[in-house]
Write a protein that holds these residues in place. Structure first.
Motif, PDB file in Angstrom:
ATOM      1  N   ASN A  67     -48.450 -70.077 -47.540  1.00  0.00           N
ATOM      2  CA  ASN A  67     -48.349 -70.803 -46.277  1.00  0.00           C
ATOM      3  C   ASN A  67     -47.162 -71.759 -46.233  1.00  0.00           C
ATOM      4  O   ASN A  67     -46.888 -72.349 -45.199  1.00  0.00           O
ATOM      5  CB  ASN A  67     -49.636 -71.584 -46.010  1.00  0.00           C
ATOM      6  CG  ASN A  67     -50.790 -70.646 -45.688  1.00  0.00           C
ATOM      7  OD1 ASN A  67     -50.586 -69.597 -45.082  1.00  0.00           O
ATOM      8  ND2 ASN A  67     -51.989 -71.026 -46.111  1.00  0.00           N
ATOM      9  N   GLU A  69     -43.285 -73.129 -46.185  1.00  0.00           N
ATOM     10  CA  GLU A  69     -42.065 -72.645 -45.553  1.00  0.00           C
ATOM     11  C   GLU A  69     -41.139 -72.040 -46.617  1.00  0.00           C
ATOM     12  O   GLU A  69     -41.021 -72.578 -47.720  1.00  0.00           O
ATOM     13  CB  GLU A  69     -41.349 -73.791 -44.829  1.00  0.00           C
ATOM     14  CG  GLU A  69     -42.171 -74.460 -43.732  1.00  0.00           C
ATOM     15  CD  GLU A  69     -43.045 -75.596 -44.246  1.00  0.00           C
ATOM     16  OE1 GLU A  69     -43.138 -75.759 -45.489  1.00  0.00           O
ATOM     17  OE2 GLU A  69     -43.640 -76.319 -43.429  1.00  0.00           O
ATOM     18  N   ASN A 241     -42.926 -69.060 -42.044  1.00  0.00           N
ATOM     19  CA  ASN A 241     -44.073 -69.976 -42.152  1.00  0.00           C
ATOM     20  C   ASN A 241     -43.748 -71.376 -41.623  1.00  0.00           C
ATOM     21  O   ASN A 241     -44.315 -72.365 -42.090  1.00  0.00           O
ATOM     22  CB  ASN A 241     -44.566 -70.086 -43.606  1.00  0.00           C
ATOM     23  CG  ASN A 241     -45.110 -68.779 -44.137  1.00  0.00           C
ATOM     24  OD1 ASN A 241     -45.620 -67.956 -43.373  1.00  0.00           O
ATOM     25  ND2 ASN A 241     -44.979 -68.567 -45.437  1.00  0.00           N
TER      26      ASN A 241
END
Length: 726
Positions: A67, A69, A241
């Motif tokens: 999850n 970035e 993400n």
């Protein structure tokens, strides 16, 4: 049993591995833990538990990593322009006075992003971050990071390059300009904070590296990662993400590790950004729980709201005695909420009160407890002043022009009117306020400009001869009660009421029914000297020489001519009076400037005029150093003496001056010292003790002789003035 537990653990690992999602794995993990709770050895059970938990940790970690970035595109390296690099260095090292303000700037930017999204959604329902309009801050001491995230409007790649790659380009300012052109600014202009486009760069004061993850709220937008160490270049790349909005991750410098502490950041948020429009969460805990009450209509604010807000801004536990909700659009857009506490810290000689009003602009604090916002005499006032259109400098810490002076003038005038209104609506409550805070009002009369001084003087309250002890009046009430034809406002400075009522100066005013103000504080003399007059009426001390007023020229009904005056012609009486005054002048020498025959109607032998007041003498002693312990007080300043030639003591000393000059001189000196005592200007009465003992000894000797020989003061051979009864 051990084999059974091992099989269960392995089955759990297998099923968790094959789980289609992390939530499903976590659910099975919980079931597996419950299934192995059997009464076997603790060591065996723990082995099974650890086996399952270790895999759960791996899975959770994997889920979190999934999850996070991640940069997936090619990084584009760009260089700041030479001018921009110079500006960046200025912003980083010189623009802001305190490093902590980077939190204020980033929270303000996040608030602007949320407001832009909220406003844009009014016309485009497709815009949505999918998250609540909140600002999330997290700190990590282990990683030495500070992270702030909003779920606002976000940025496209072009916007990120334009807004983050160019110093002094404000996206918020451009947003407002577009709204203005469309005629659709509404109330949004009051909620947008950013103006200069430099707030983001304050992060470089504390960060060695800054990463910005951003994604526009426009449907189908991609996420991007902007990275820079502030040395002159930055990189930007596509990232996955990335949530809609903006997330800033700051890797803190070694000397800024305190900003990775939750307690430090919480204090900074409460100091600067406690009233932004959107919730601010620090490590998932909401920080800004206090509402900006000054933005509400006064009828919407409850008494309990006032109490809680006052206690917050004043750091107090009492309740405010007066409160003011003040809003105006001219000459400046001002929203304020001000309070007067029950007590102040300067009472009983405690430390000096600090200014209590903070300056905000669009709910963001500009100056905490501002010293320039109100004059110093109003330092007892607590509260908040929010001025939306203040021309701030780039750092939002100072004002660019004289607007603060204008703001100060407007607020001071409004506070004076507020207190005056309170005095009329509830005189009893106001009088209690003045008893506690009166010295601040008196300081205001002494320090305000001449144009404001008269208005501040309306707040003064004093006892007077027209009322009972403890009853106070305004100067206007005194003027309204003045006798017909009375020209002056009369006062006397004394330590307490008894001294005023027994004063030789007050006697004539009492007999003629002229009201006199009783001023008990040493500061009061400076007040009347600065005020000088109220309207057309001068403030005059009752001990002043040659008072000119028609009401004092009217003879008192109690005034009677003595039998001696009836027998002597007017010329003879005047000549004798002048001779008496001349003898006193020669006898007292340099102690007096002059001796005159008093025109006052009094029952005292003499009074002094043109003397320095006790307050002035005390100040002069402090300035000269004479007030230090072990040193003598200031030598008495020569005064003017007024003698009452009709008084028996004056007549008798005049009678004995030829028979016993030394004794007469002692009496004359004692008369002068008594007059100094009555005026309150004899610093040390011990100097006259020897003389008093001599006079008492002579008086007692004369009294004993009179009892044995039947004559008055025969031992001194003093002739009694004709007409005197003994």
């Amino acid at each position: 049993m051990l084999r059974s537990l091992t099989r269960t653990a392995m089955a759990a690992r297998s099923r968790m591995t094959n789980a289609v999602s992390a939530p499903a794995a976590k659910a099975y993990y919980s079931t597996a833990l419950r299934s192995v709770v059997v009464p076997v050895g603790r060591k065996t059970t723990n082995m099974a538990f650890n086996s399952i938990r270790s895999f759960s940790t791996e899975t959770t970690s994997t889920d979190q990593d999934a999850n996070e970035e991640k940069v997936i595109g090619e990084s584009k390296k760009k260089t700041f322009q030479a001018e921009t690099r110079k500006l960046l260095d200025i912003v980083t090292h010189s623009l802001y006075s305190e490093k902590e303000v980077f939190v204020r700037e980033l929270v303000s930017n996040a608030s602007d992003a949320l407001e832009k999204l909220r406003h844009s959604q009014l016309t485009d329902s497709k815009l949505d971050s999918g998250k609540p309009l909140e600002i999330h801050i997290s700190v990590d001491e282990a990683k030495n990071t500070f992270t702030i995230q909003d779920f606002g409007i976000g940025m496209s790649e072009e916007e990120a390059i334009s807004n983050l790659g160019t110093i002094a380009r404000s996206g918020s300012k451009a947003f407002l300009e577009n709204l203005k052109e469309e005629g659709n600014a509404g109330t949004t202009k009051d909620k947008i904070i950013g103006q200069f486009g430099v707030g983001f760069y304050s992060a470089f004061m504390v960060g060695s590296e800054i990463k910005v993850y951003t994604r526009s709220a426009q449907p189908g937008s991609k996420g991007y990662c902007w990275t820079s160490d502030g040395s002159g270049s930055y990189e930007i790349a596509e990232a996955e993400n990335v949530a809609v909005g903006t997330k800033i991750v700051i890797t803190l410098r070694d000397d800024c590790k305190d900003f990775a502490k939750e307690g430090t950041i919480e204090k900074i948020i409460k100091k600067y950004s406690n009233f932004v429009d959107y919730p601010v969460l620090l490590n998932n805990k909401k920080i800004n729980a206090v509402q900006p009450l000054w933005t509400k209509d006064k009828n919407e604010i409850t008494e309990q709201d006032h109490i809680q807000f006052y206690r917050y801004v004043a750091g107090a536990w009492d309740n405010p005695q007066f409160k003011l909700v003040y809003k105006t659009d001219s000459p400046l857009a001002i929203s304020s909420l001000l309070y007067v506490p029950q007590r102040h810290m300067e009472i009983l000689g405690m430390q000096r009160e600090e200014p209590g009003v903070s300056l905000y602009s669009r709910k963001v604090m500009i100056q905490a407890k501002s010293k320039a916002l109100l004059p110093e005499w109003l330092r007892f006032v607590k509260g908040v002043v929010d001025c939306e259109d203040l021309p701030l400098n780039v750092s939002r810490e100072l004002l660019q022009d004289q607007s603060l002076s204008k703001l100060r003038q407007v607020l001071t005038g409004r506070i004076v009117k507020w207190l005056e209104s309170e005095s009329k609506s509830d005189p009893k409550a106001y009088n209690a306020f003045f008893e506690e805070f009166g010295n601040f009002i008196k300081e205001g009369v002494c320090t305000e400009t001449e144009s404001n001084r008269v208005n501040v003087a309306k707040l003064l309250r004093y006892e007077s001869s027209a009322g009972a002890s403890g009853e106070v009046f305004s100067l206007k009430e005194y003027v309204d009660r003045m006798k017909e034809g009375q020209e002056n406002i009369y006062y006397t400075c004394v330590p307490k009421r008894q001294f005023a009522e027994e004063s030789p100066y007050f006697e004539e005013f009492k007999n003629k029914g002229i009201e006199v103000l009783f001023l008990y504080d040493t500061t009061d003399e400076f007040v009347v000297n600065n005020l000088r007059q109220v309207g057309e009426h001068k403030l005059v001390s009752i001990d002043a020489a040659d008072i000119q007023d028609k009401v004092l020229e009217t003879p008192s009904t109690k005034e009677k001519e003595s039998s001696e005056t009836e027998k002597l012609s007017e010329e003879e009486a005047k000549l004798e009076a002048e001779n008496i005054a001349d003898w006193f002048r020669q006898t007292l020498g340099m102690q007096v400037r002059k001796v005159d025959v008093s025109k006052r109607q009094m029952s005292y032998p003499a009074v002094v005029t043109e003397h320095d007041s006790p307050a002035v003498r005390k100040m002069m002693a402090m300035m000269s150093g004479a007030a230090k312990a072990g040193e003598n007080s200031m030598p008495p300043t020569p005064t003017s003496l007024e003698i009452n030639v009709k008084h028996p003591i004056i007549k008798k000393v005049w009678s004995v001056k030829n028979q016993d000059p030394e004794f007469a001189k002692q009496i004359a000196e004692q008369i002068y010292d008594n007059a100094l005592i009555a005026a309150g200007v004899l610093d040390d009465p011990r100097s006259m003790l020897k003389r008093l003992n001599t006079i008492m000894e002579a008086s007692l000797s004369a009294s004993a002789t009179s009892k044995t020989k039947g004559t008055v003061m025969e031992s001194k051979k003093i002739e009694v003035v004709e007409g005197e009864k003994v």
